[in-house]
Design a protein around this motif. Structure first.
Motif, short mmCIF file in Angstrom:
data_model
loop_
_atom_site.label_atom_id
_atom_site.label_comp_id
_atom_site.label_asym_id
_atom_site.label_seq_id
_atom_site.Cartn_x
_atom_site.Cartn_y
_atom_site.Cartn_z
N GLY A 335 0.82 -1.20 0.00
CA GLY A 335 0.00 0.00 0.00
C GLY A 335 0.85 1.24 0.00
O GLY A 335 2.09 1.18 0.09
N ASP A 336 0.18 2.39 -0.07
CA ASP A 336 0.92 3.65 -0.24
C ASP A 336 1.65 4.12 1.01
O ASP A 336 2.42 5.08 0.96
CB ASP A 336 -0.03 4.75 -0.73
CG ASP A 336 -1.24 4.95 0.18
OD1 ASP A 336 -1.18 4.54 1.35
OD2 ASP A 336 -2.23 5.53 -0.29
N TYR A 337 1.43 3.45 2.15
CA TYR A 337 2.13 3.82 3.37
C TYR A 337 3.31 2.90 3.67
O TYR A 337 4.03 3.09 4.65
CB TYR A 337 1.16 3.81 4.55
CG TYR A 337 1.66 4.58 5.77
CD1 TYR A 337 1.78 5.96 5.75
CD2 TYR A 337 1.99 3.91 6.95
CE1 TYR A 337 2.23 6.66 6.86
CE2 TYR A 337 2.43 4.60 8.07
CZ TYR A 337 2.55 5.98 8.02
OH TYR A 337 3.00 6.66 9.11
N LEU A 338 3.50 1.90 2.81
CA LEU A 338 4.55 0.91 3.05
C LEU A 338 5.94 1.54 3.07
O LEU A 338 6.77 1.22 3.95
CB LEU A 338 4.48 -0.19 1.99
CG LEU A 338 5.40 -1.40 2.20
CD1 LEU A 338 5.03 -2.13 3.49
CD2 LEU A 338 5.31 -2.36 1.02
N GLN A 339 6.20 2.45 2.13
CA GLN A 339 7.51 3.07 2.07
C GLN A 339 7.79 3.89 3.32
O GLN A 339 8.91 3.90 3.84
CB GLN A 339 7.61 3.96 0.82
CG GLN A 339 8.97 4.62 0.61
CD GLN A 339 10.10 3.61 0.49
OE1 GLN A 339 9.94 2.52 -0.07
NE2 GLN A 339 11.26 3.94 1.05
N THR A 340 6.77 4.57 3.85
CA THR A 340 6.94 5.36 5.08
C THR A 340 7.32 4.46 6.25
O THR A 340 8.20 4.79 7.05
CB THR A 340 5.65 6.12 5.41
OG1 THR A 340 5.33 6.99 4.33
CG2 THR A 340 5.81 6.94 6.68
N ILE A 341 6.67 3.29 6.34
CA ILE A 341 7.01 2.35 7.42
C ILE A 341 8.44 1.86 7.27
O ILE A 341 9.19 1.76 8.25
CB ILE A 341 6.01 1.17 7.44
CG1 ILE A 341 4.62 1.67 7.84
CG2 ILE A 341 6.48 0.09 8.41
CD1 ILE A 341 3.57 0.58 7.94
N LYS A 342 8.84 1.57 6.02
CA LYS A 342 10.22 1.14 5.79
C LYS A 342 11.21 2.19 6.28
O LYS A 342 12.21 1.87 6.93
CB LYS A 342 10.44 0.89 4.29
CG LYS A 342 9.83 -0.38 3.75
CD LYS A 342 10.12 -0.53 2.26
CE LYS A 342 9.53 -1.80 1.70
NZ LYS A 342 9.79 -1.93 0.23
N GLU A 343 10.93 3.44 5.96
CA GLU A 343 11.83 4.53 6.36
C GLU A 343 11.88 4.67 7.88
O GLU A 343 12.95 4.91 8.45
CB GLU A 343 11.37 5.84 5.72
CG GLU A 343 11.55 5.85 4.21
CD GLU A 343 10.86 7.04 3.54
OE1 GLU A 343 10.23 7.84 4.27
OE2 GLU A 343 10.94 7.15 2.30
N GLN A 344 10.72 4.51 8.54
CA GLN A 344 10.69 4.62 10.00
C GLN A 344 11.42 3.46 10.66
O GLN A 344 12.07 3.62 11.69
CB GLN A 344 9.25 4.69 10.50
CG GLN A 344 8.53 5.98 10.16
CD GLN A 344 9.26 7.20 10.74
OE1 GLN A 344 9.72 8.05 10.00
NE2 GLN A 344 9.35 7.26 12.05
N ILE A 345 11.30 2.28 10.09
CA ILE A 345 12.02 1.11 10.62
C ILE A 345 13.52 1.36 10.58
O ILE A 345 14.25 1.09 11.56
CB ILE A 345 11.66 -0.16 9.82
CG1 ILE A 345 10.21 -0.58 10.15
CG2 ILE A 345 12.62 -1.30 10.14
CD1 ILE A 345 9.71 -1.73 9.31
N GLU A 346 14.00 1.89 9.46
CA GLU A 346 15.43 2.18 9.34
C GLU A 346 15.86 3.31 10.28
O GLU A 346 16.89 3.22 10.95
CB GLU A 346 15.75 2.56 7.89
CG GLU A 346 15.59 1.42 6.90
CD GLU A 346 15.86 1.85 5.47
OE1 GLU A 346 16.31 3.00 5.28
OE2 GLU A 346 15.64 1.04 4.56
N LYS A 347 15.03 4.34 10.35
CA LYS A 347 15.37 5.51 11.17
C LYS A 347 15.42 5.18 12.66
O LYS A 347 16.28 5.66 13.40
CB LYS A 347 14.35 6.62 10.91
CG LYS A 347 14.61 7.91 11.67
CD LYS A 347 13.56 8.96 11.34
CE LYS A 347 13.79 10.25 12.10
NZ LYS A 347 12.76 11.27 11.77
N GLU A 348 14.48 4.32 13.13
CA GLU A 348 14.36 4.03 14.55
C GLU A 348 14.93 2.67 14.94
O GLU A 348 14.76 2.22 16.07
CB GLU A 348 12.89 4.11 14.96
CG GLU A 348 12.24 5.45 14.70
CD GLU A 348 10.75 5.47 15.05
OE1 GLU A 348 10.38 4.84 16.05
OE2 GLU A 348 9.97 6.10 14.30
N ASN A 349 15.59 2.00 13.97
CA ASN A 349 16.18 0.67 14.23
C ASN A 349 15.13 -0.32 14.76
O ASN A 349 15.32 -0.97 15.79
CB ASN A 349 17.34 0.78 15.23
CG ASN A 349 18.49 1.61 14.69
OD1 ASN A 349 18.88 1.46 13.53
ND2 ASN A 349 19.05 2.47 15.52
#
Length: 470
Positions: A335-349
């Motif tokens: 979905g269109d929010y998947l990339q945002t979650i990916k970025e947050q996972i990387e940013k917050e470990n």
């Protein structure tokens, strides 16, 4: 006989007249604020002055111009009764008016018998995006095809992003091409005419539904219009209730949706319960995470903020981590929010506590659920979620928001938990309680499985469809 007047002799008025011409009817007059046009003709119809308009008692006046709100106030100030004024600047508005206010298109509350071998058309307004509705429609079409039905899909603009089963034909209405809505209506009516007689299953109260309603008005005895309410969005209730005279059967997926329709005045005898087929074995064979082991939480569905609130999945995970809960959240879907979650996972470990699995094919979804302890849903609105039903059939304990279908599956505190929409704090508290009381996972999981087994062994889906597709 009561006169019908279009107020607005311009582009919008001409477009609305074109719609009426599809049904071989025309208004009695136009009216307009532009003085130099009074007494002249527009599209062969005389244009009235404001004074002439005021002298016609109890006329139905459809406001066919863009400035609806101001014209409405003006006409009421001029003494026109509010009950004689109608919004008339869209296809939807015109269909509402015609279905309820013209003798030629008055419909009795009855179901029209359709030949058993007639075609079945599924409305896929979002094309083949493989969301929950689309997956259900394709799976249901396969079952109907196996029973000898000629099944087709109606789409607004065909983009072959996903494979379509060879036997299923696609009816492309070309809504996204360079056609105005009147041209799209004309094209859509021609395409549906080729399929008569037919059953048309409308999954969405949007463009395709409007075209189908127009087709039903033109060929009432040759179309069985089946409208499905897939969730509790207001637009479903408004549009289906507005068009209730044109709808032969309205299928609902939750008790709450049925009750809401009845409260809005939808005819009781036209409402039927929609069920679907899911995989559920008689014996539940699985294990659950034990004390001191990592708790497994699963989500399957569209990864979007609108409706599904995928942003709250992140919030729940953060809250659990902050409270020292050892867990992993697996997210299956796109979905269109998947990339945002990916970025947050990387940013917050967060890569150890949130796993993104992407789209999981239907034939492999059971393997996903069998390793989960808890299924969560943060949706703002929902129907009766197929993903949640599949999870519960696999013995997963639901912790979900209080949307329309929640209570059909979940008895709060017995086989899962229902929390208020948007209340991530209470959702975290329920998960934390299950984490501290692992024996409840097995108890509630078995109750969830039993609920699904009882429900789906008691329902004969093909008999339900044969009844609907008479």
């Amino acid at each position: 006989m009561r006169k019908v007047i279009f107020f607005g002799a311009g582009y919008v008025g001409r477009q609305m007249l074109s719609i009426w011409e599809q049904f071989n009817i025309i208004p009695d007059f136009f009216a307009d604020n532009e003085k130099k046009r009074w007494g002249a003709e527009y599209c062969g119809i005389r244009i009235l002055s404001i004074e002439e308009l005021k002298k016609i008692e109890d006329a139905h006046i459809l406001i066919t111009c863009k400035d609806y709100d101001n014209i409405l106030r003006q006409l009421q100030h001029d003494g026109i009764k509010p009950e004689n004024l109608y919004k008339g600047d869209s296809l939807y508005d015109m269909l509402c008016y015609l279905s309820y206010n013209t003798k030629e298109h008055s419909f009795d509350y009855k179901i029209n018998p359709i030949d058993a071998v007639s075609k079945v058309l599924f409305d896929l307004t979002n094309n083949f995006v493989l969301g929950g509705v689309e997956t259900w429609a394709i799976k249901t079409s396969d079952s109907l095809y196996e029973k000898g039905r000629d099944v087709r899909f109606v789409v607004p603009h065909f983009i072959k992003e996903h494979g379509v089963i060879a036997q299923n034909k696609v009816i492309n209405l070309h809504f996204m091409e360079n056609l105005n809505f009147v041209e799209s209506l004309q094209y859509g009516l021609e395409e549906i005419k080729k399929c008569l007689p037919c059953n048309i299953i409308c999954n969405f109260p949007l463009q395709i539904f409007e075209v189908v309603c127009a087709a039903k008005m033109k060929w009432p005895q040759e179309i069985n219009l089946i409208a499905i309410v897939h969730n509790d969005e207001e637009i479903y209730y408004k549009r289906y209730c507005d068009m209730s005279k044109l709808i032969d059967v309205c299928m609902v997926i939750s008790t709450k949706i049925r009750e809401t329709l009845l409260q809005r005045g939808f005819p009781d005898f036209k409402i039927k319960k929609l069920d679907w087929e899911i995989s559920c074995t008689s014996n539940l064979k699985r294990t659950y995470s034990e004390r001191n082991q990592i708790l497994h939480i699963g989500y399957a569905g569209r990864v979007t903020v609108v409706q599904k609130r995928a942003d709250l999945l992140l919030e729940v995970s953060r809250r659990l981590y902050a409270q020292g809960i050892k867990c992993v959240l697996e997210i299956a879907g796109t979905g269109d929010y998947l990339q945002t979650i990916k970025e947050q996972i990387e940013k917050e470990n967060l890569d150890e506590q949130i796993k993104l699995l992407g789209y999981i094919p239907n034939e492999k979804i059971n393997n996903f659920w069998e390793r989960q302890d808890i299924v969560i849903s943060c949706s703002d609105y929902e129907g009766r979620s197929i993903a949640q039903a599949e999870a519960m059939a696999a013995g997963v304990v639901p912790v979900i928001t209080d949307t329309s279908g929640a209570e059909d599956y979940v008895q709060d505190g017995y086989n899962g938990y229902i929390v208020p929409v948007g209340d991530t704090e209470q959702m975290v508290d329920r998960i934390k309680f299950l984490e501290k009381n692992r024996d409840l996972l097995k108890m509630m999981g078995e109750r969830s499985h039993q609920k699904m087994w009882n429900h789906y062994t008691e329902n004969d889906l093909m008999s339900m469809w044969e009844d609907v597709l008479k």
